[in-house]
Scaffold this active site. Structure first.
Site, PDB file in Angstrom:
ATOM      1  N   SER A   1      15.962  27.081  -4.500  1.00  0.00           N
ATOM      2  CA  SER A   1      15.324  26.618  -3.273  1.00  0.00           C
ATOM      3  C   SER A   1      15.894  27.350  -2.056  1.00  0.00           C
ATOM      4  O   SER A   1      15.146  27.797  -1.176  1.00  0.00           O
ATOM      5  CB  SER A   1      15.522  25.106  -3.118  1.00  0.00           C
ATOM      6  OG  SER A   1      14.956  24.646  -1.920  1.00  0.00           O
TER       7      SER A   1
ATOM      8  N   HIS B   1      15.608  22.658   3.697  1.00  0.00           N
ATOM      9  CA  HIS B   1      15.648  22.476   2.240  1.00  0.00           C
ATOM     10  C   HIS B   1      15.209  21.068   1.851  1.00  0.00           C
ATOM     11  O   HIS B   1      14.430  20.884   0.915  1.00  0.00           O
ATOM     12  CB  HIS B   1      17.067  22.748   1.725  1.00  0.00           C
ATOM     13  CG  HIS B   1      17.349  22.236   0.364  1.00  0.00           C
ATOM     14  ND1 HIS B   1      16.870  22.825  -0.782  1.00  0.00           N
ATOM     15  CD2 HIS B   1      18.065  21.162  -0.044  1.00  0.00           C
ATOM     16  CE1 HIS B   1      17.280  22.148  -1.839  1.00  0.00           C
ATOM     17  NE2 HIS B   1      18.005  21.125  -1.412  1.00  0.00           N
TER      18      HIS B   1
END
Length: 198
Positions: free
Chosen positions: A12, A38
């Site tokens: 990610s 995130h």
């Protein structure tokens, strides 16, 4: 003990850094911004989040010193992933409802008063849900080490965050109506993870 980072989180962050370059930001501001993006998958926070490096440094120092962390709701507290912190969140206590009724304020605002009585000055405050909690905090002499002010909503959220920025208190906020428990917890977690690395 350092935090075990899952491969999905690593991927990610790789994708995030491929999409936006935050290398121009000071270290703690970059860390908080990346963690918020995130947690939300919302790149708009890159331009919407308002970080002050000196405020983040004072917040980090306070966390290292073991100050209490006050949250406006249990969802924020649940999102803070480090054990061993003194977390204070009296919003669900009957006393908060009683004080709210008697003082003519929201239960969230009443919980801020109760929490301040318990922790005194110098705590870290994390508000991710209730704008009225943030507004109440600004009326009190809490002398916070840091305020993570990221409440969400169409009523009072943007205004409460503008008031926080105008207050001169050490803070993290954003400009618009968005925010929320996950985002507020993520901003604090960013500092806790820095603490674990040092």
């Amino acid at each position: 003990m350092s935090r075990l980072v899952h491969p999905i989180e690593v991927e990610s962050y790789r994708i995030l850094r491929e999409r936006v370059d935050l290398s121009h930001l000071p270290p703690l501001s970059r860390t908080v911004t990346e963690r918020v993006v995130h947690a939300s998958a919302d790149l708009a926070y890159v331009d919407d989040l308002v970080c002050d490096e000196a405020a983040l440094e004072s917040g980090l120092a306070a966390l290292r010193a073991g100050v209490p962390v006050v949250t406006d709701v249990a969802m924020v507290a649940a999102g803070i992933t480090r054990s061993g912190l003194e977390l204070v969140c009296p919003v669900a206590e009957p006393a908060a409802a009683e004080l709210g009724r008697s003082a003519g304020i929201t239960r969230s605002a009443a919980a801020v008063r109760i929490a301040l009585d318990r922790v005194g000055p110098g705590a870290v405050w994390v508000v991710g849900c209730a704008p009225t909690a943030l507004v109440e905090l600004l009326t009190l002499d809490a002398a916070p080490a840091l305020v993570v002010g990221l409440p969400v909503g169409f009523v009072g959220a943007a205004e409460s965050k503008a008031a926080l920025r105008a207050s001169g208190l050490p803070a993290v906020s954003n400009v618009g109506e968005k925010g929320g428990s996950a985002v507020a917890a993520a901003a604090l977690n960013a500092l806790l993870y820095v603490e674990e690395k040092s």
